[in-house]
Design a protein around this motif. Structure first.
Motif, mmCIF file in Angstrom:
data_model
loop_
_atom_site.group_PDB
_atom_site.id
_atom_site.type_symbol
_atom_site.label_atom_id
_atom_site.label_comp_id
_atom_site.label_asym_id
_atom_site.label_seq_id
_atom_site.Cartn_x
_atom_site.Cartn_y
_atom_site.Cartn_z
ATOM 1 N N ASP A 12 0.719 -1.233 0.126
ATOM 2 C CA ASP A 12 -0.013 0.009 0.068
ATOM 3 C C ASP A 12 1.039 1.085 0.016
ATOM 4 O O ASP A 12 0.504 2.257 -0.729
ATOM 5 C CB ASP A 12 -0.912 0.196 1.147
ATOM 6 C CG ASP A 12 -2.032 -0.877 1.195
ATOM 7 O OD1 ASP A 12 -2.104 -1.590 0.070
ATOM 8 O OD2 ASP A 12 -2.566 -1.059 2.362
ATOM 9 N N ALA A 13 1.996 1.087 0.688
ATOM 10 C CA ALA A 13 2.727 2.285 0.687
ATOM 11 C C ALA A 13 3.398 2.533 -0.445
ATOM 12 O O ALA A 13 3.747 3.707 -1.070
ATOM 13 C CB ALA A 13 3.877 2.145 1.951
ATOM 14 N N ASP A 15 2.095 1.785 -3.452
ATOM 15 C CA ASP A 15 1.069 2.091 -4.191
ATOM 16 C C ASP A 15 0.722 3.704 -4.059
ATOM 17 O O ASP A 15 0.222 4.348 -4.902
ATOM 18 C CB ASP A 15 -0.171 1.297 -4.148
ATOM 19 C CG ASP A 15 -0.021 -0.052 -4.604
ATOM 20 O OD1 ASP A 15 1.007 -0.307 -5.524
ATOM 21 O OD2 ASP A 15 -0.911 -0.932 -4.104
ATOM 22 N N SER A 16 1.123 4.286 -2.863
ATOM 23 C CA SER A 16 0.817 5.525 -2.550
ATOM 24 C C SER A 16 1.908 6.451 -3.177
ATOM 25 O O SER A 16 1.580 7.849 -3.235
ATOM 26 C CB SER A 16 0.831 5.863 -0.981
ATOM 27 O OG SER A 16 2.168 5.799 -0.524
ATOM 28 N N PRO A 18 3.307 8.752 -5.911
ATOM 29 C CA PRO A 18 2.712 9.393 -7.317
ATOM 30 C C PRO A 18 2.918 8.426 -8.491
ATOM 31 O O PRO A 18 4.211 8.204 -8.510
ATOM 32 C CB PRO A 18 3.096 10.768 -7.072
ATOM 33 C CG PRO A 18 3.394 11.026 -5.661
ATOM 34 C CD PRO A 18 4.141 9.856 -5.213
ATOM 35 N N ARG A 92 1.570 3.863 9.415
ATOM 36 C CA ARG A 92 2.223 5.171 9.189
ATOM 37 C C ARG A 92 3.645 5.009 8.990
ATOM 38 O O ARG A 92 4.259 5.621 8.088
ATOM 39 C CB ARG A 92 1.861 6.110 9.944
ATOM 40 C CG ARG A 92 2.282 7.562 9.829
ATOM 41 C CD ARG A 92 1.391 8.578 10.849
ATOM 42 N NE ARG A 92 1.379 8.116 12.347
ATOM 43 C CZ ARG A 92 0.347 7.768 12.946
ATOM 44 N NH1 ARG A 92 -0.679 7.541 12.457
ATOM 45 N NH2 ARG A 92 0.539 7.363 14.331
ATOM 46 N N ARG A 95 4.770 3.072 5.785
ATOM 47 C CA ARG A 95 4.837 4.491 4.601
ATOM 48 C C ARG A 95 5.959 5.540 4.720
ATOM 49 O O ARG A 95 6.627 5.591 3.672
ATOM 50 C CB ARG A 95 3.327 5.104 4.619
ATOM 51 C CG ARG A 95 3.490 6.172 3.569
ATOM 52 C CD ARG A 95 1.840 6.473 3.467
ATOM 53 N NE ARG A 95 1.705 7.311 2.080
ATOM 54 C CZ ARG A 95 1.785 8.739 2.189
ATOM 55 N NH1 ARG A 95 2.175 9.447 3.353
ATOM 56 N NH2 ARG A 95 2.038 9.329 0.919
ATOM 57 N N ILE A 99 8.688 5.503 1.636
ATOM 58 C CA ILE A 99 8.828 6.909 0.932
ATOM 59 C C ILE A 99 10.418 7.334 1.415
ATOM 60 O O ILE A 99 11.079 7.971 0.251
ATOM 61 C CB ILE A 99 8.020 7.709 1.452
ATOM 62 C CG1 ILE A 99 6.510 7.381 1.149
ATOM 63 C CG2 ILE A 99 8.462 9.155 0.959
ATOM 64 C CD1 ILE A 99 6.127 7.402 -0.439
#
Length: 119
Positions: A12-13, A15-16, A18, A92, A95, A99
């Motif tokens: 999910d991270a 996929d977040s 951009p 959190r 993610r 990043i």
């Protein structure tokens, strides 16, 4: 958190990220491991949440692609799970860690990431 749920949170991270940045990622693979193993000469108590191993895009030249292995991003389950007290906090932090390590792939250093709030 079960290992498969942790993997889903990492996915999910990813996929977040951009779409334009994700498309610019080149020759990088993301893995999950339980623990960071400090190398020779490193403090044996070193704990990392993640690590980027490779050549940032900003440092690659025209010959870089010739036979280069993929860069690696490794996310470490154990340290992340130990530092978080809730599932929401863990998701959190996963993610933020993903990043942070992807930013290293783009040549952004730790000092700049801390300035941006991704340290």
């Amino acid at each position: 958190m079960l290992p498969e749920d942790f993997e889903t949170a990492v996915d999910d991270a990813i996929d977040s990220i951009p779409a334009d940045l994700a498309a610019a990622m080149n020759n990088v693979a993301i893995f999950i491991e339980d623990e960071y193993v400090p190398g020779p000469g490193e403090d044996p108590e070193t704990e990392l949440l993640g690590v980027y191993e490779g050549t940032p895009l900003t440092e690659r030249d025209s010959w870089w692609d010739a036979g280069s292995l993929p860069d690696r991003i490794v996310i470490f389950r154990g340290p992340l799970m130990r530092m978080c007290s809730s599932r929401d906090e863990l998701v959190r932090e996963i993610r933020i860690t993903v990043i942070h390590e992807v930013a290293h792939h783009f040549g952004i250093d730790d000092a700049r990431l801390h300035e941006l709030g991704w340290g």
